[in-house]
Every structure is written in structure tokens, then in C-alpha cells.
Enzyme design. Structure first.
Site, PDB file in Angstrom:
ATOM      1  N   SER A 113      44.245  22.886  -8.707  1.00 30.15           N
ATOM      2  CA  SER A 113      45.247  21.962  -9.209  1.00 30.15           C
ATOM      3  C   SER A 113      46.416  21.891  -8.213  1.00 30.15           C
ATOM      4  CB  SER A 113      45.682  22.386 -10.615  1.00 30.15           C
ATOM      5  OG  SER A 113      46.442  21.372 -11.240  1.00 30.15           O
ATOM      6  N   ASP A 262      37.860  14.964 -15.350  1.00 28.13           N
ATOM      7  CA  ASP A 262      39.182  15.592 -15.317  1.00 28.13           C
ATOM      8  C   ASP A 262      40.209  14.501 -15.590  1.00 28.13           C
ATOM      9  OD1 ASP A 262      41.673  16.699 -14.606  1.00 28.13           O
ATOM     10  OD2 ASP A 262      40.785  17.961 -13.058  1.00 28.13           O
ATOM     11  N   HIS A 290      40.661  19.480 -17.474  1.00 31.36           N
ATOM     12  CA  HIS A 290      41.216  19.965 -16.210  1.00 31.36           C
ATOM     13  C   HIS A 290      40.801  21.401 -15.919  1.00 31.36           C
ATOM     14  CE1 HIS A 290      43.863  19.681 -12.819  1.00 31.36           C
ATOM     15  NE2 HIS A 290      44.706  20.588 -13.241  1.00 31.36           N
TER      16      HIS A 290
END
Length: 307
Positions: A113, A262, A290
Site C-alpha cells: 500500500s 482492490d 485491500h
């Protein structure tokens, strides 16, 4: 589950603080083999913290895994501080940490991320230090990412996004509006900022979404202050900066892991990164959200291949 996670979490063989500026000290910890192959990890966020479980993504008998809390995050001091806290500062801190730990050899770099953003930027800044990259849940910090968050995600969460945007009606920079709220002297405004914009990312990908938190404490406020500080400043990056500099790391073997659905960071970013890096492998995980168990298992499988 909390006790089980504690019991099965790896134990650090070395922890400490490194003074990286007159204002900031970052907390770091090392896991695995002190003489092993070095792996430096960037945590997500901005505003989150490192997690001991990350070390389990690698063979701790053969790897020396380095985790650290970014400026203002986790155990780093001062907590929640946003002065002298930019993306470039975080990249330089990682280089300082490697020097402080006397790691002169090439390293592997991991990040997921926001951590993938920093891992890629660190590699582009110091390609001579990097032997391989493992990145997941790719976030390129582009205008398209921002449009997705505050426009197109409303195709799936119109009710939730409406609440976030109504509060900031007429504002061109929605993150900056909430940044100003959370830095105000009014505690109720601070809590409202956390429960609206601060929690919206948690909604995305959920089939039973809930906007807001059951409780907002000082730790969560500090975390969200850092997050909104970065979001309001477009993460202190030029538009498309990562892909434009991808040529600097085109020679580095890279594994990219990303969930198919996602809803925080759409797969397109990972695909574009893969196209820009000829020595990369893109692994698309058939999962929603995610995070999740399947992408976690996939990242760990790839991490154990590093050595």
C-alpha cells in the site's frame, strides 16, 4: 486472537531509536538472523505503524528483517508530528537507518500500500542499494488515484461518499478541508474528521460497510493527522513521479502482488507498474478488498523465495 498473535509473533533481536532530525526520532526493530540477508520494510498508511507480523513474510533463519515506524507514526517520537514530515524525509530516514545499522551490502525492499509507494521511491532514489523488490497493493499517488477515491468509488459507495463530500461541500481540496478540521482546537471537529474522511478508506472493499469508528482516542487522532497531512499535500509527489522514474529501477527483479478487486488501490496501478518494469512479475490475487488472507499468503510465499 490478540493473545495468539502475540504468542506466535517473532521476537526482535534488536530495537532502538534513531535520531533523524532535531525534531524526529524513529523507532526501529530487527528480526531473524543478525548476519542474514537484509530486508528493509516500509509500513502502510500514511500514519500507520510497523507490525511484527511483517517479519514472518521472510525466512527468519536466513534473513535480517528491518522494520521501522515512519515519522510521527507508531512508537516514533513525537507521535503525530507533521512538521519536517514529508515523503522525501521518509526515504532519507530509511537510508540513514541502513547506514546506522552498518548495512553496506545490497538489500531487498518490501512494502504494501503506502509502503509500496515508499519502497519504489526508495529504490528509485538509491538503486545502487537494492537487489530486489517485493511490493503489494500498489499505490502510485496519482491524480487518477485521487479521482478514484473521491469520485469513482461513489459508483459502489454513493451513500458513504456523499456523507464525506457533503461536509466539505464547495471545497476543491477535500483532504485539506479535513486536515484543517483535525488540526483545529475543536475536539468535536477533530472526531468528525476522523469519522468521515479518516474512516472512508476502511469502507472501500467492504460488503457490509460502516462509516466511522466506535471510539476515537488520541492514538487514532494522531494517526489520522499524519494521514490527512499527506493526503492534503498530494503525498508530496509530482504527478506520475514513480512511473516517470521507473527506468532507474528497470534492472531490479521485482515481484508485484495485487488483489483483483482492490477498491482502495485499483489494479490498474499495479498493471502500469508491471509494464514499466521489464524485470517484474505481476501476481494478480483472485480476491476482493485491500487486504485479506489470500494476498497475505501470496506475499509470504514470494517473500520466502527471496533467500
Amino acid at each position: 486472537m490478540g493473545l495468539l498473535n502475540f504468542l506466535f509473533s517473532p521476537r526482535a533481536f534488536h530495537t532502538g531509536y534513531l535520531k533523524v532530525s532535531e525534531r524526529h526520532r524513529i523507532f526501529y526493530r530487527e528480526y531473524g538472523n543478525p548476519d542474514g540477508y537484509p530486508v528493509i520494510c516500509f509500513h502502510g498508511g500514511p500514519g500507520y505503524h510497523s507490525n511484527a507480523g511483517t517479519a514472518k513474510n521472510f525466512n527468519l533463519k536466513k534473513c535480517r528483517v528491518i522494520l521501522f515506524d515512519q515519522r510521527g507514526c507508531g512508537k516514533s517520537l513525537p507521535a503525530g508530528e507533521t512538521e519536517e514530515n514529508t515523503t522525501r524525509n521518509l526515504i532519507e530516514d530509511a537510508a540513514k537507518l541502513l547506514d546506522f545499522l552498518k548495512i553496506g551490502q545490497k538489500v531487498a525492499v518490501f512494502g504494501g500500500s503506502w509502503g509500496s509507494t515508499l519502497a519504489l521511491l526508495f529504490a528509485e532514489a538509491y538503486p545502487e542499494k537494492i537487489e530486489r523488490l517485493l511490493v503489494s497493493k500498489i499505490f502510485l499517488c496519482t491524480e487518477e488515484n485521487r479521482t478514484w477515491e473521491l469520485e469513482y468509488s461513489g459508483l459502489f459507495y454513493p451513500d458513504m461518499l456523499r456523507q464525506v463530500k457533503e461536509k466539505a461541500a464547495g471545497q476543491k481540496n477535500v483532504p485539506a478541508y479535513y486536515r484543517d478540521m483535525i488540526f483545529s482546537e475543536d475536539l468535536q471537529k477533530q472526531i468528525e474528521a476522523v469519522n468521515l474522511y479518516g474512516s472512508y478508506e476502511n469502507v472501500l472493499g467492504s460488503l457490509s460497510p460502516r462509516l466511522g469508528y466506535e471510539a476515537v482516542d488520541e492514538t487514532l487522532l494522531k494517526s489520522c493527522r499524519v494521514m490527512m497531512h499527506y493526503a492534503a499535500n498530494k503525498f508530496f509527489l509530482k504527478e506520475n513521479e514513480i512511473l516517470e522514474n521507473a527506468g532507474k529501477i528497470a534492472h531490479i527483479p521485482t515481484v508485484i502482488v495485487h488483489n483483483r478487486l482492490d477498491m482502495v488501490c485499483p489494479l490498474k496501478g499495479a498493471y502500469l507498474l508491471h509494464q514499466a518494469l521489464p524485470k517484474s512479475e505481476l501476481i494478480v490475487v483472485p480476491a476482493l478488498g485491500h487486504g485479506g488472507k489470500l494476498i497475505g499468503k501470496t506475499v509470504r510465499k514470494e517473500g520466502w523465495k527471496i533467500f
